[in-house]
Design an enzyme around this catalytic site. Sequence first.
Site, PDB file in Angstrom:
ATOM      1  N   CYS A   2      20.856  35.289  45.102  1.00  0.00           N
ATOM      2  CA  CYS A   2      21.066  36.702  44.853  1.00  0.00           C
ATOM      3  C   CYS A   2      22.539  36.961  44.521  1.00  0.00           C
ATOM      4  O   CYS A   2      23.410  36.175  44.871  1.00  0.00           O
ATOM      5  CB  CYS A   2      20.655  37.513  46.080  1.00  0.00           C
ATOM      6  SG  CYS A   2      20.581  39.279  45.777  1.00  0.00           S
ATOM      7  N   GLU A 105      21.180  36.813  50.775  1.00  0.00           N
ATOM      8  CA  GLU A 105      19.876  36.878  50.127  1.00  0.00           C
ATOM      9  C   GLU A 105      19.048  37.963  50.815  1.00  0.00           C
ATOM     10  O   GLU A 105      19.274  38.273  51.988  1.00  0.00           O
ATOM     11  CB  GLU A 105      19.136  35.541  50.220  1.00  0.00           C
ATOM     12  CG  GLU A 105      19.859  34.351  49.627  1.00  0.00           C
ATOM     13  CD  GLU A 105      19.935  34.371  48.114  1.00  0.00           C
ATOM     14  OE1 GLU A 105      19.388  35.309  47.498  1.00  0.00           O
ATOM     15  OE2 GLU A 105      20.530  33.438  47.541  1.00  0.00           O
TER      16      GLU A 105
END
Length: 230
Positions: A2, A105
Amino acid sequence: MCGRLSQYSGIHDFVAALSMPNALVNHIGDLPLERYNAAPTTQLALFHQEEGFLHADMVRWGWRPHWAKDRAAPINARVEKVAHGPFFRAIWPHRAIVAINNWFEWVDEGGSKKQPYLIRRQDRAPILCAAIGQYPSVGRQPTEHDGFVIITADSAGGMVDIHDRRPVALSPELAREWLDPATPKERAEEIALHQGEPTDVFEWFKVDRAIGNVRNQGAALIAPVNPTPG
């Protein structure tokens, strides 16, 4: 992986982790960077080696070639394709290290919002991420086209439950070899493909959902929490 990470230590902490004897050309300064919640397009500290010196510059996270104006600048490059695809061909020879303290994340655990997790080394040492980019060099000033991408690989072990991709993190010895301009491109590809740090080097835990707002900063964002459902 991410698109959020932390880079809050001072530049000399990151240099110490690299254990490089080379003299440092520091264009960043000596104060802690204090980027607890760094998002794409953020200027981050990037290391590269040139003419026998280690250079530290602030460079934008994200890059695209001049001919790809119809898409957003990627922040990551898949290790399986980066060395041979046309998109990153111009910067594949320009290897760098972005040293970070951790990354984040988001995991769907059934609540109304995804739960953020922080991933860091168990020993709390900086994570030395393999990167490539377009960045200032000797005799060339920064330009609006400068930027870098972090090379990512498949996750393994329990980290797969957090996200299926992660940065290619290198040991100090391999990070130094990666940075060395004398390292052949074929050897650099081998390092990125097969010699990243194993999953058991890392740990991960839940953090507050405040990390989701890019305006939020501060050490409280990296503290473990036990959030209530939903």
